[in-house]
Design an enzyme around this catalytic site. Structure first.
Site, PDB file in Angstrom:
ATOM      1  N   CYS A 192      -6.698   3.813  -2.759  1.00 62.15           N
ATOM      2  CA  CYS A 192      -6.807   2.426  -2.301  1.00 62.15           C
ATOM      3  C   CYS A 192      -7.953   1.611  -2.895  1.00 62.15           C
ATOM      4  O   CYS A 192      -7.743   0.655  -3.643  1.00 62.15           O
ATOM      5  CB  CYS A 192      -6.911   2.402  -0.779  1.00 62.15           C
ATOM      6  SG  CYS A 192      -5.488   3.146   0.056  1.00 62.15           S
ATOM      7  N   ASP A 237       0.823  -1.206   0.000  1.00 65.30           N
ATOM      8  CA  ASP A 237       0.000   0.000   0.000  1.00 65.30           C
ATOM      9  C   ASP A 237       0.864   1.266   0.000  1.00 65.30           C
ATOM     10  O   ASP A 237       1.631   1.493   0.933  1.00 65.30           O
ATOM     11  CB  ASP A 237      -0.912  -0.025   1.236  1.00 65.30           C
ATOM     12  CG  ASP A 237      -2.048   0.980   1.159  1.00 65.30           C
ATOM     13  OD1 ASP A 237      -1.978   1.912   0.341  1.00 65.30           O
ATOM     14  OD2 ASP A 237      -3.014   0.835   1.930  1.00 65.30           O
ATOM     15  N   ASP A 262      -0.839  -0.499  -4.757  1.00 70.13           N
ATOM     16  CA  ASP A 262      -2.099   0.080  -5.223  1.00 70.13           C
ATOM     17  C   ASP A 262      -1.933   1.497  -5.764  1.00 70.13           C
ATOM     18  O   ASP A 262      -2.702   1.945  -6.602  1.00 70.13           O
ATOM     19  CB  ASP A 262      -3.172   0.035  -4.127  1.00 70.13           C
ATOM     20  CG  ASP A 262      -2.742   0.694  -2.827  1.00 70.13           C
ATOM     21  OD1 ASP A 262      -1.594   1.170  -2.720  1.00 70.13           O
ATOM     22  OD2 ASP A 262      -3.560   0.716  -1.875  1.00 70.13           O
ATOM     23  N   HIS A 269     -10.447  -3.606   1.977  1.00 70.09           N
ATOM     24  CA  HIS A 269     -10.854  -2.245   1.608  1.00 70.09           C
ATOM     25  C   HIS A 269     -11.758  -2.166   0.374  1.00 70.09           C
ATOM     26  O   HIS A 269     -11.645  -1.271  -0.453  1.00 70.09           O
ATOM     27  CB  HIS A 269      -9.622  -1.339   1.416  1.00 70.09           C
ATOM     28  CG  HIS A 269      -9.865   0.069   1.862  1.00 70.09           C
ATOM     29  ND1 HIS A 269      -8.903   1.053   1.839  1.00 70.09           N
ATOM     30  CD2 HIS A 269     -10.989   0.661   2.355  1.00 70.09           C
ATOM     31  CE1 HIS A 269      -9.403   2.189   2.297  1.00 70.09           C
ATOM     32  NE2 HIS A 269     -10.666   1.974   2.627  1.00 70.09           N
TER      33      HIS A 269
END
Length: 488
Positions: free
Chosen positions: A72, A32, A278, A122
């Site tokens: 994200c 991330d 991401d 997420h």
């Protein structure tokens, strides 16, 4: 006759199970907020990423990979559906990806694969710590995940079908990687192929929370800043970079551990390993932090593809313009599985194998609705743009906004938009952008138009708040505003 006997022996169990499966396994390592520029192999002289540097030497390095909507949830939804955000509807964080979508896990599962997901999800939209039932796991069976947390040292998750929350025993990237190793050991004993995602929450901020061992590596390191970091931000960027790099080196060790496990279990040769992110992190570049914006540090992500059976172990730099929706069909192509009609991305597998010429000239980047860390109060705006092999061109709702020559200006210090010297470039890219938007049925309207179209509830900053939910997983609404209560 020999062929008949071969299949008879398999049926009777005379051949080892491991020899019967020729379908490639998938190990997808998703991190991330790791920008493409911050690895040793990419030229960063400070960060220590020895395992990734070695992996790059033995892999395809798709060094022009772009996160088409660099934030994200939109990236993750596009990754597992092969669709663009205005098609699947996840163009903001903390909203639900429709569980009826055709996803990468459902396709591989239908093809006989075991599917698994570990780490940050997420894509559920029912609150960042809420239980996600099997019906909303998009085809993933083995499950040790949480919607979202960046509390890396007290990281919670749900396992299997139990609604009881658990906690990773150590820094979560390490604990999750150890779980991957256990999974790989179990898979070496079966003929059934697997597709496993590990989604690591770091190096996303908070930056100063990696294990002490890794933070100490950068305590006295001389941090070299990118040329587009304003002097006024220097002190904060140096502090943040030390922590950012510490997370990265911790993850690098995790990658090394998982890679070693593949070798020890005899799985490396026929496993497609992907390492990617991401989105990136501006980390002070252009005076900004985090993501969403159309600059290189935000949109450009690492993408290593390691598949010895198809590509050998001699590294190769590949300059295809891979975008997020292209990942699913490319993996399906490499696995010799049919790409469903719902997918909008391109299958680059034949290009990577050298069987087809790369004919992709531009790839799309966008922000449908600014929110969260890049609200309108912080300069956030809707945009659509194209990235080519050399240029980045972006329009906002007012018209042309940015044009950079990334070859001659890699730090994007000079905005060339509307300058006579590049009039032909801008005109060509503008026409190409209009054609791409038409192809995507994207009318490029105000973000609030799409928020209303998808019925998303937003707060005063035009952000979908983190939500509290009741025991049924239904958002509890604040009756005074109509918005879900913000638990940030």
């Amino acid at each position: 006759m020999k062929k008949l006997l071969f299949y008879l022996f398999i049926f009777l169990g005379y051949f080892p199970l491991s020899a019967q499966s020729k379908k490639p396994n998938i190990l997808y390592i998703l991190v991330d907020q790791w920008r493409a520029q911050s690895t040793g192999y990419a030229g960063d002289q400070v960060v220590k990423t020895p395992h990734l540097d070695q992996l790059e030497k033995e892999s395809l390095n798709l060094r022009k990979t772009v996160s088409g909507m660099p934030v994200c949830s939109p990236h993750r939804a596009s990754l597992i559906t092969g669709q663009y955000p205005l098609t699947h509807g996840v163009f903001m964080n903390d909203v639900l990806l429709d569980s009826n979508r055709t996803t990468i896990a459902k396709i591989y599962k239908q093809a006989g694969y075991q599917t698994g997901y570990i780490g940050k999800w997420h894509m559920d939209g029912h609150g960042r710590s809420s239980y996600i039932p099997v019906t909303r796991r998009q085809g993933f069976d083995y499950w040790k995940a949480l919607e979202c947390t960046h509390d890396y040292n007290h990281s919670e998750y749900y396992s299997g079908e139990s609604p009881a929350k658990k906690t990773w025993e150590t820094y979560d990237a390490i604990a999750q990687s150890e779980d991957v190793v256990k999974y790989l050991k179990s898979q070496s004993k079966t003929s059934q192929p697997f597709m496993l995602f590990i989604s690591i929450g770091s190096p996303h901020d908070p930056y100063q929370t990696a294990p002490e061992k890794y933070r100490k590596m950068y305590e006295n390191a001389e941090i070299k800043l990118r040329d587009n970091v304003p002097a006024a931000n220097r002190e904060k960027v140096i502090k943040d970079a030390r922590g950012y790099y510490a997370h990265m080196t911790a993850i690098d060790d995790c990658v090394g551990q998982m890679w070693q496990a593949l070798k020890e279990q005899g799985l490396e040769e026929n496993t497609i390993v992907v390492f990617s992110s991401d989105h990136g992190d501006l980390l002070g570049s252009h005076g900004a932090w985090n993501k969403q914006q159309p600059y290189e540090e935000s949109i450009r992500v690492p993408f290593l593809l390691h598949y010895p059976k198809a590509f050998g172990k001699k590294g190769k730099k590949v300059d295809v313009l891979l975008n997020t929706p292209d990942i699913m069909p490319t993996l399906l192509g490499l696995s010799h599985l049919k790409v469903p009609k719902t997918v909008e991305g391109r299958d680059f597998s034949s290009v990577l194998k050298g069987k087809k010429k790369d004919d992709v000239t531009y790839t799309l980047i966008s922000c449908v609705q600014p929110f969260g860390q890049w609200t309108r109060a912080k300069g956030g705006r809707e945009y659509r743009g194209l990235v080519s092999d050399r240029y980045t061109y972006v329009k906002d709702l007012q018209g042309p906004w940015l044009l950079f020559d990334n070859q001659n200006d890699p730090f994007q210090l000079t905005n060339l938009v509307n300058q006579a010297s590049v009039k032909h470039v801008q005109s060509k890219m503008d026409k190409a952008l209009l054609l791409e938007l038409k192809k995507r049925k994207d009318e490029f309207k105000s973000g609030l138009f799409y928020v209303k179209q998808w019925n998303y509830l937003i707060d005063e900053t035009e952000t979908v708040p983190y939500q509290k939910v009741n025991y049924q997983g239904i958002p509890i609404r604040d009756l005074s505003t109509g918005y879900p209560q913000n638990t940030k």
